[in-house]
Each structure stands twice: as structure tokens, then as C-alpha cells.
Design an enzyme around this catalytic site. Sequence first.
Site, short mmCIF file in Angstrom:
data_model
loop_
_atom_site.label_atom_id
_atom_site.label_comp_id
_atom_site.label_asym_id
_atom_site.label_seq_id
_atom_site.Cartn_x
_atom_site.Cartn_y
_atom_site.Cartn_z
N GLY A 8 7.49 10.77 -16.92
CA GLY A 8 7.19 10.66 -15.48
C GLY A 8 8.42 10.28 -14.67
CB ALA A 10 10.44 14.39 -12.05
CB THR A 125 -0.96 -0.65 -10.83
OG1 THR A 125 -1.29 -1.06 -9.51
CG2 THR A 125 -2.23 -0.14 -11.50
CG ASP A 126 -0.91 -4.87 -7.38
OD1 ASP A 126 -1.26 -3.68 -7.37
OD2 ASP A 126 -0.45 -5.44 -6.35
CD GLU A 127 -4.22 0.22 -6.45
OE1 GLU A 127 -5.28 0.80 -6.70
OE2 GLU A 127 -3.39 0.62 -5.62
CE1 TYR A 150 -2.82 4.92 -10.32
CE2 TYR A 150 -3.42 3.04 -8.95
CZ TYR A 150 -2.51 3.70 -9.75
OH TYR A 150 -1.27 3.12 -10.01
CB ALA A 152 -11.40 2.67 -13.39
CE LYS A 154 -1.11 2.94 -14.17
NZ LYS A 154 -0.02 3.75 -14.76
CG ASN A 179 0.98 -1.54 -2.65
OD1 ASN A 179 0.21 -2.30 -3.24
ND2 ASN A 179 0.57 -0.45 -2.04
CG ASN A 180 7.18 -0.19 -6.63
OD1 ASN A 180 8.18 -0.04 -7.32
ND2 ASN A 180 6.22 -1.02 -6.97
CE LYS A 189 0.78 7.38 -4.00
NZ LYS A 189 1.71 7.35 -5.10
CE1 TYR A 207 -6.40 6.68 5.32
CE2 TYR A 207 -6.34 5.49 3.21
CZ TYR A 207 -6.05 6.62 3.97
OH TYR A 207 -5.43 7.69 3.38
CG HIS A 276 -9.37 0.12 1.83
ND1 HIS A 276 -9.04 0.38 3.14
CD2 HIS A 276 -8.20 -0.14 1.20
CE1 HIS A 276 -7.73 0.28 3.29
NE2 HIS A 276 -7.20 -0.04 2.13
#
Length: 337
Positions: A8, A10, A125-127, A150, A152, A154, A179-180, A189, A207, A276
Site C-alpha cells: 500500500g 502508493a 487506526t484509532d477508529e 471501515y 470494523a 480494521k 487522523n493524518n 478526505k 456533515y 458518525h
Amino acid sequence: MKTLLITGGAGFIGSNFIRYLLDNSDYSVINYDLLTYSGNLDNLSNIQGDKRYTFVNGDICDRNKLNNIFHSNKIDGIINFAAESHVDRSILDSQPFVHSNINGVVTLMDVARQFGIARFLQISTDEVYGSAAEDQTFTEDSNLIPNSPYSASKAAADLMVRSYVQTHHFPGIITRSSNNFGPYQYPEKFIPLIINNALEGKKIPIYGDGSNIRDWIFVEDNCRGIFEVFEKGKIGDIYNIAANNERTNLEIVHLILKLMNKSTDLIEFVKDRPAHDKRYSINAEKVKSEIGWFVERNFEESLEFTIHWYMENKKWLESITKKTKFTDYYKTQYGLA
Ligand code: NAD
Ligand code: DAU
């Protein structure tokens, strides 16, 4: 010379990481990437021709192709950035997320095991922790309560890595960053979308009411953290990486419009993202105390640097816009059409 397989590489963080690695280490790199809509070799145009860099086009679910790489190269470690990475897309269709983020990680670990790889770093990810309440900050031991397909997917990958460490003594390590933002981020993004729309005089969709909070980290700080965890992290461990820089989405959009000298009339409140997450907040004390990683870049300065980068790289933005028409996708999805 040691060789790392970067999967990943690229995409946004992967391409920044490869540049960081070539500048700051002696490693050679094989970049293995499927070149999905968000993978772009232009992200690495300034290192084409570097003798330490090779690109191979392929899917992390393709066991044969991965086997060939391992047969023809001595791979000293793997860092997996390859993933479907956008929450909104996972709401529309979760299948590609199961394919790349779960099946891909398992396939990659199976091949890595077969060839006795020494270190495998999974970029998470922190998500995966879900949404944080006002008084809550998640540590590496917090429960996994993902809310989007997404996150879930990860979280599922993180659990598979954990299970391989326990069951097979697999040399897996995980980083979970917030978040980067920075150069080469695909402009669906939030931050590059704001910059791109402001440059084109287009409305900026917010949103809900814009009160959702994200903890922003400059991509270079995360890349350094990933490298240091790869070098010094303990096998089987998880490391949160964050800059303690929580901002509401409205704060971010106002700050960027001010730095770009653009009108706030561009802001348009639209239908909220389903499920969200209100706030992301992670505790990064472990990576500081055990690895010695600290944030180096100032937020406002790196945001200004990022805005200038997009302004100076309009060709890059135009080529991506032509390729995927991501703005039309959002127009229909969030009622802007
Ligand atoms: P990105 O979408 O910009 O890049 C993903 C890359 O993976 C692309 O180059 C794509 O072509 C490649 N890819 C996708 N599926 C593949 C497959 N099956 N086989 C091979 N290559 C494949 O994403 P990003 O923002 O750079 O994120 C990289 C990683 O970091 C992801 O795992 C993501 O979950 C994680 N992450 C991102 C952020 C963020 O803020 N961007 C924060 C925390 C964690
Ligand atoms: O927290 C880490 C995660 O950050 C990564 O794992 C993901 O790969 C990455 O995409 C990112 O997820 P978010 O959903 O937080 O990022 P996104 O840029 O999509 O949105 C940031 C916030 O801005 C979020 O609250 C939704 C909001 N937003 C986003 C877009 C694209 C808007 O209000 N309008 C928009 O048009």
C-alpha cells in the site's frame, strides 16, 4: 542491505513513509500496491530511479504474486499500509473493505509466516475504539467498539494479527494512529477536500453541525512513529500514535479558509454521515515512554505547509479529479446535487 516489503505504498501515508524511509535509513524498499483509485505512482515520482526502490503491482490477497516476491528477494520485514481507507465508501459498499482490510491482511500474514518473516507491522487506526465520550481517552487496552464497516474491518484485522501472535508466535506489531494530514492525501478526505474546494470556489460540505472532533497529526510525525515502532516495538504489542491535537470539524474549516484568505460563505451544512463518530481521542503515552517518539511538527505550521503544497501541486490534484470524479460521488451521497 536489508529489504522491507511495504504494502500500500502508493497511497497517502505509504508514499510519505517510503520517502521517509529512503531519506532516514539504509533499507531497500519493495512497494507492493494494487493501485486502486487512491493508489497513485505520481505520489512517488521524485524517487523513481532510486536504486533502493522497486515497485510491484499486485493485490495483498494474491498469494501467488506474494510468494514470487518472497522467492526472489530476501525480505527482512513487512509494513502493511494497504487498505480501503475511506469511511464514506465503506457505508456505500463494504465488500472491498472485507477483501483488502481483512482477507488481505490474513493472506499477507500467511505468506509472511511461510517465509519466516522477522517483523510484521500492521497499520491500524484509532477508529477501532469507536467514539469517545467527552471525558474519555482510549489506551491500547480499551475495548474495540467500531461503528463503521471501515473501522470494523480494521478491528477485525487487528484481532487476526493478535490471534496469529498468540497461536503461531507470529511477529506482529500494531500501530493505531489518529487522523493524518499532509501532502499526497487523496482529496476525498476532509482536509484536502476543503483546500481543493476552496481553490475551485466550490461549496465545502460539513456533515451534521460540524461539532465532531478529530485529533490531527501531520503525516511525517506519524511516519517517524511507524518507523520507530517497527525498529523498537515489542512483538505482540499495540502502540497508539497521536499528537493530542483535538479540533472540531468547524474549527478546521474556519482555520483553513482563514489561512487561504477565502470566504466562510463556502461552508455548506449537509446531511450527517450515518453512525458518525462524535469524537476520537487516544492516549499516546506508551509510544512516548517505551519507544521515545514525540510529536515534532507544530500543527498550524504544518497545516500552512500542507495548504501551500496543494496550491503548488494543482496538476496532481487535477489528474486525480479527472481519474475518479470524487466530488460527484459526494454530491449524490450527501444531497448536494
Ligand atoms: P490510501 O487510501 O491513501 O492508500 C491505500 C493504499 O493501499 C493505496 O495505494 C491502494 O492502492 C492500496 N491498496 C488498497 N487495497 C489494496 C490491496 N488489496 N492490495 C494492495 N494494495 C492495496 O490510505 P491511507 O490514508 O494512506 O491509509 C493507509 C493506512 O493507514 C490504512 O491501513 C488506513 O487504515 C490507515 N490509517 C489511515 C489514517 C488516515 O488518517 N489517513 C489514520 C490512521 C490509520
Ligand atoms: O481516525 C483515523 C481515520 O481518519 C483513518 O483510519 C481513516 O482512514 C481516515 O479516512 C480518517 O477517517 P475520518 O472519517 O475521521 O476522516 P474524514 O477525512 O473522512 O473525515 C474527517 C471528519 O470530517 C469527519 O468527522 C467527517 C467530516 N467530514 C468529512 C468529509 C470528507 C465532513 O464534515 N465533510 C466532508 O466532506
